[in-house]
Design a protein around this motif. Sequence first.
Motif, PDB file in Angstrom:
ATOM      1  N   SER A  11       0.851  -1.177   0.000  1.00  0.00           N
ATOM      2  CA  SER A  11       0.000   0.000   0.000  1.00  0.00           C
ATOM      3  C   SER A  11       0.894   1.236   0.000  1.00  0.00           C
ATOM      4  CB  SER A  11      -0.937   0.023   1.209  1.00  0.00           C
ATOM      5  OG  SER A  11      -0.203   0.151   2.412  1.00  0.00           O
ATOM      6  N   ALA A  12       0.435   2.264  -0.707  1.00  0.00           N
ATOM      7  CA  ALA A  12       1.199   3.507  -0.805  1.00  0.00           C
ATOM      8  C   ALA A  12       0.267   4.671  -0.531  1.00  0.00           C
ATOM      9  CB  ALA A  12       1.823   3.645  -2.194  1.00  0.00           C
ATOM     10  N   SER A  13       0.806   5.710   0.114  1.00  0.00           N
ATOM     11  CA  SER A  13       0.054   6.927   0.394  1.00  0.00           C
ATOM     12  C   SER A  13       0.795   8.103  -0.209  1.00  0.00           C
ATOM     13  CB  SER A  13      -0.109   7.106   1.909  1.00  0.00           C
ATOM     14  OG  SER A  13      -0.797   8.295   2.205  1.00  0.00           O
ATOM     15  N   ILE A  14       0.060   8.922  -0.993  1.00  0.00           N
ATOM     16  CA  ILE A  14       0.668  10.061  -1.683  1.00  0.00           C
ATOM     17  C   ILE A  14      -0.083  11.326  -1.305  1.00  0.00           C
ATOM     18  CG2 ILE A  14       1.283  11.060  -3.928  1.00  0.00           C
ATOM     19  CD1 ILE A  14       0.540   7.483  -4.089  1.00  0.00           C
ATOM     20  N   ASN A  15       0.663  12.339  -0.891  1.00  0.00           N
ATOM     21  CA  ASN A  15       0.094  13.634  -0.538  1.00  0.00           C
ATOM     22  C   ASN A  15       0.032  14.499  -1.792  1.00  0.00           C
ATOM     23  OD1 ASN A  15      -0.508  16.189   0.487  1.00  0.00           O
ATOM     24  ND2 ASN A  15       0.849  15.988   2.241  1.00  0.00           N
ATOM     25  N   PRO A  16      -1.143  15.028  -2.162  1.00  0.00           N
ATOM     26  CA  PRO A  16      -1.205  15.897  -3.339  1.00  0.00           C
ATOM     27  C   PRO A  16      -0.281  17.118  -3.259  1.00  0.00           C
ATOM     28  CG  PRO A  16      -3.404  15.185  -2.742  1.00  0.00           C
ATOM     29  CD  PRO A  16      -2.495  14.751  -1.615  1.00  0.00           C
ATOM     30  N   MET A  78       4.127  22.613  -4.057  1.00  0.00           N
ATOM     31  CA  MET A  78       2.881  23.016  -4.692  1.00  0.00           C
ATOM     32  C   MET A  78       1.870  21.869  -4.703  1.00  0.00           C
ATOM     33  SD  MET A  78       4.147  25.585  -7.683  1.00  0.00           S
ATOM     34  CE  MET A  78       2.611  26.491  -7.497  1.00  0.00           C
ATOM     35  N   VAL A  79       0.612  22.220  -4.699  1.00  0.00           N
ATOM     36  CA  VAL A  79      -0.449  21.215  -4.699  1.00  0.00           C
ATOM     37  C   VAL A  79      -0.727  20.771  -6.126  1.00  0.00           C
ATOM     38  CG1 VAL A  79      -2.855  20.744  -4.137  1.00  0.00           C
ATOM     39  CG2 VAL A  79      -1.461  22.135  -2.588  1.00  0.00           C
ATOM     40  N   PHE A  80      -0.654  19.472  -6.350  1.00  0.00           N
ATOM     41  CA  PHE A  80      -0.929  18.867  -7.652  1.00  0.00           C
ATOM     42  C   PHE A  80      -2.412  18.501  -7.746  1.00  0.00           C
ATOM     43  CE2 PHE A  80       3.536  18.689  -7.544  1.00  0.00           C
ATOM     44  CZ  PHE A  80       4.075  18.182  -8.724  1.00  0.00           C
ATOM     45  N   THR A  81      -2.908  18.462  -8.957  1.00  0.00           N
ATOM     46  CA  THR A  81      -4.246  17.958  -9.243  1.00  0.00           C
ATOM     47  C   THR A  81      -4.182  16.455  -9.447  1.00  0.00           C
ATOM     48  OG1 THR A  81      -4.870  20.024 -10.317  1.00  0.00           O
ATOM     49  CG2 THR A  81      -6.184  18.096 -10.847  1.00  0.00           C
ATOM     50  N   ASP A  87      -7.359   1.789  -8.243  1.00  0.00           N
ATOM     51  CA  ASP A  87      -6.996   1.140  -6.982  1.00  0.00           C
ATOM     52  C   ASP A  87      -5.491   1.077  -6.788  1.00  0.00           C
ATOM     53  OD1 ASP A  87      -9.641   0.743  -6.368  1.00  0.00           O
ATOM     54  OD2 ASP A  87      -9.678  -1.353  -7.008  1.00  0.00           O
ATOM     55  N   ASP A  88      -4.770   0.799  -7.868  1.00  0.00           N
ATOM     56  CA  ASP A  88      -3.327   0.562  -7.752  1.00  0.00           C
ATOM     57  C   ASP A  88      -2.477   1.575  -8.511  1.00  0.00           C
ATOM     58  OD1 ASP A  88      -3.971  -0.236 -10.307  1.00  0.00           O
ATOM     59  OD2 ASP A  88      -3.193  -2.280 -10.106  1.00  0.00           O
ATOM     60  N   SER A  89      -3.073   2.667  -8.977  1.00  0.00           N
ATOM     61  CA  SER A  89      -2.283   3.697  -9.661  1.00  0.00           C
ATOM     62  C   SER A  89      -2.976   5.050  -9.563  1.00  0.00           C
ATOM     63  CB  SER A  89      -2.040   3.338 -11.124  1.00  0.00           C
ATOM     64  OG  SER A  89      -3.230   3.440 -11.872  1.00  0.00           O
ATOM     65  N   ALA A  90      -2.180   6.106  -9.669  1.00  0.00           N
ATOM     66  CA  ALA A  90      -2.713   7.468  -9.669  1.00  0.00           C
ATOM     67  C   ALA A  90      -1.731   8.377 -10.391  1.00  0.00           C
ATOM     68  CB  ALA A  90      -2.956   7.969  -8.245  1.00  0.00           C
ATOM     69  N   THR A  91      -2.282   9.376 -11.076  1.00  0.00           N
ATOM     70  CA  THR A  91      -1.479  10.357 -11.791  1.00  0.00           C
ATOM     71  C   THR A  91      -1.794  11.748 -11.255  1.00  0.00           C
ATOM     72  OG1 THR A  91      -1.473   8.994 -13.800  1.00  0.00           O
ATOM     73  CG2 THR A  91      -0.895  11.308 -14.055  1.00  0.00           C
ATOM     74  N   PHE A  92      -0.743  12.493 -10.927  1.00  0.00           N
ATOM     75  CA  PHE A  92      -0.851  13.841 -10.380  1.00  0.00           C
ATOM     76  C   PHE A  92      -0.269  14.828 -11.392  1.00  0.00           C
ATOM     77  CE2 PHE A  92      -0.665  10.809  -6.995  1.00  0.00           C
ATOM     78  CZ  PHE A  92      -1.503  11.293  -5.993  1.00  0.00           C
ATOM     79  N   SER A  93      -0.850  16.026 -11.443  1.00  0.00           N
ATOM     80  CA  SER A  93      -0.448  16.996 -12.459  1.00  0.00           C
ATOM     81  C   SER A  93      -0.240  18.371 -11.850  1.00  0.00           C
ATOM     82  CB  SER A  93      -1.526  17.073 -13.552  1.00  0.00           C
ATOM     83  OG  SER A  93      -1.283  18.154 -14.441  1.00  0.00           O
ATOM     84  N   LEU A 110       3.952  19.061 -15.382  1.00  0.00           N
ATOM     85  CA  LEU A 110       4.696  17.984 -14.730  1.00  0.00           C
ATOM     86  C   LEU A 110       3.691  16.982 -14.181  1.00  0.00           C
ATOM     87  CD1 LEU A 110       7.163  16.602 -13.397  1.00  0.00           C
ATOM     88  CD2 LEU A 110       6.902  18.204 -11.485  1.00  0.00           C
ATOM     89  N   GLN A 111       3.810  15.733 -14.622  1.00  0.00           N
ATOM     90  CA  GLN A 111       2.972  14.663 -14.104  1.00  0.00           C
ATOM     91  C   GLN A 111       3.819  13.666 -13.330  1.00  0.00           C
ATOM     92  OE1 GLN A 111       0.590  12.698 -17.088  1.00  0.00           O
ATOM     93  NE2 GLN A 111      -0.073  14.619 -18.021  1.00  0.00           N
ATOM     94  N   LEU A 112       3.293  13.211 -12.216  1.00  0.00           N
ATOM     95  CA  LEU A 112       3.864  12.087 -11.479  1.00  0.00           C
ATOM     96  C   LEU A 112       2.841  10.959 -11.484  1.00  0.00           C
ATOM     97  CD1 LEU A 112       5.789  14.369 -10.455  1.00  0.00           C
ATOM     98  CD2 LEU A 112       5.871  13.139  -8.279  1.00  0.00           C
ATOM     99  N   LYS A 113       3.239   9.820 -12.007  1.00  0.00           N
ATOM    100  CA  LYS A 113       2.342   8.657 -12.037  1.00  0.00           C
ATOM    101  C   LYS A 113       2.920   7.566 -11.148  1.00  0.00           C
ATOM    102  CE  LYS A 113      -0.072   5.349 -15.000  1.00  0.00           C
ATOM    103  NZ  LYS A 113      -0.325   4.866 -16.383  1.00  0.00           N
ATOM    104  N   TYR A 114       2.128   7.132 -10.181  1.00  0.00           N
ATOM    105  CA  TYR A 114       2.511   6.062  -9.250  1.00  0.00           C
ATOM    106  C   TYR A 114       1.721   4.810  -9.621  1.00  0.00           C
ATOM    107  CZ  TYR A 114       4.519   9.654  -6.177  1.00  0.00           C
ATOM    108  OH  TYR A 114       5.270  10.677  -5.649  1.00  0.00           O
TER     109      TYR A 114
END
Length: 283
Positions: A11-16, A78-81, A87-93, A110-114
Amino acid sequence: MNIILSNANLSASINPKGAELVSLKDNKGTEYMWEGNPEFWGKHSPVLFPIVGTLKDNSYTYNDKSYTLSRHGFARDMVFTVKEQLDDSATFSLVANAETKEKYPFDFELQLKYTLIANRLHIDYIVNNNGSEVMPFSIGAHPAFALQGNFEEYSLQFEKDEQLVSTQLQNDLLSATEVPVALHDEKLPLQYDLFENDALVFKKIESKYININKNNTPFLRVSFPDFPHLGLWTKPNAPFLCIEPWQGYADSTTSNGNLYKKEGVIVLEKSTKIKKGFSIEIL
């Protein structure tokens, strides 16, 4: 609110804010990321963009205008969108705006995809140049891994038994002094005095992954096939170690402020994008 990803193993937790990874646990509840105790260092795994490290005088010149950029850039604060979440992936922009253009006058996204894959967390950094000018930037990772117990019980095992050379920092800038860092059977035993002059900065590294060992038993691997440079860092007596895949690094003490000529910089053509990834694997 943090975004939670999970699969059968992790499990992973990502702060926007900063799209920052703050927790990575296995299915037994073991935490692998540094807790962010501000007594030592109040972050967990910030993204470094649009620079890695420190600029000389914290500034650069573009089109005859001087701009100020603090160490490691602004994206981490900075706060990403949240652009996509499964369930197992998310993309932040993070998209360029009036605030970013005061510091960095380029139209970027800039996108970060987990993505969780079995016992591995893969992180992609995707940089889009949406502007009409070529765009200079650097990008890097700064994950801090929790090391419980005696720091000297740990070692790093490199993919290759190579001759490493660290470029010494001087007031956060790279000096002309280089120091050899000896491996023994691909291993670097951890001791706090390795970091008495701040981070180890490897401009050249052949290995594309590093294992963290405890009592010679590997338990975590950081793989960075897309990144040519690497930093290692901790603070005195801190129970963590940062393994930092980089594209780019700090200015040298003789830098002239031209971002396009900066060592390690990427110059991205207009209307194009680039992707660089690394992964954290629980062994």
